[in-house]
Design a protein around this motif. Structure first.
Motif: not given
Lengths: 111, 115
Positions: B35-53, B86-90
């Motif tokens: 997830y990427q969380q920009i200051l003052g916002q909720g987390p936003k999903l970047l990518i989801q893996f199921q096992n290695n896919g 891109d400044s954010a918490v990952y």
């Protein structure tokens, strides 16, 4: 697309007070609803998870309720303490592949 | 039980440089999220893996972001070249089951500052 709103954005209460945080969502076809706590500079800690078939969940001084039909959830904190100061986020997954977060409510409990 | 581990905790780089973040999920958790969380916002999903896919990478800016999860355990997220925005918490998270039917566990996050 699911939209999750949390009101108020910030809340200050004196220690010992009971309080309610609100979360609303636009798409009621959710798998569950989760409440998280985030301390400054930290990650998210899961507080409560309510499955879509449930109406509420309790953990200690926390009680979360879910009303899918109205698209609302509330987090009730009893007898607030300064250690409860944090940002509280709710999140609601609809499809298989996304978890939509609100922007959070920043809670300050004043000693 | 060990939680989700992330490193580094903090990183400061200049724009156009590259950076990589590492995540080790809770043992036995099949699903891993960035997830990427920009200051003052909720987390936003970047990518989801199921096992290695990859299950979902629809919100990953693929011109500059890449992620992999080799052997279905650890994962790395790379940004190259970085931009100011891109400044954010990952945040990395994992869950035992598939999809979002179960509880998510988050790491402490990696805070990126791009100058």
């Amino acid at each position: 697309k699911q939209e999750v709103t949390q009101i108020p954005a910030a809340l200050s209460v004196p220690e010992g007070e009971n309080l309610v945080l609100n979360c609303s969502f636009t798409d009621s076809a959710i798998y569950n609803l989760q409440w998280f706590r985030q301390d400054p500079g930290k990650g998210l800690t899961s507080l409560l998870l309510i499955q879509s078939s449930q109406r509420e969940q309790t953990s200690g001084r926390l009680n979360a309720s879910l009303d899918k039909s109205s698209g609302r959830s509330t987090l009730y904190i009893a007898a607030s303490q300064p250690g409860d100061s944090a940002t509280y986020l709710c999140a609601a997954p609809t499809g298989a592949n996304n978890l939509f977060f609100g922007t959070g409510t920043r809670l300050t409990v004043i000693p | 039980e060990a939680g989700v581990a992330q490193s580094p905790r903090y990183k400061i780089i200049e724009k156009r440089q590259s950076v990589a973040f590492w995540c080790n999920p809770i043992s036995g958790h099949a699903t891993l999220y960035w997830y990427q969380q920009i200051l003052g916002q909720g987390p936003k999903l970047l990518i989801q893996f199921q096992n290695n896919g990859v299950v979902d990478d629809s919100q990953l800016p693929k011109d500059r972001f890449s992620a992999e999860r080799l052997k279905g355990v650890d994962s790395t997220l790379k940004i190259q070249p970085a931009k100011l925005e891109d400044s954010a918490v990952y945040l990395c998270a994992s869950s035992f089951g598939r999809e979002f039917t179960g509880e998510l566990f988050f790491g402490e996050g990696s805070r990126l500052t791009v100058l």
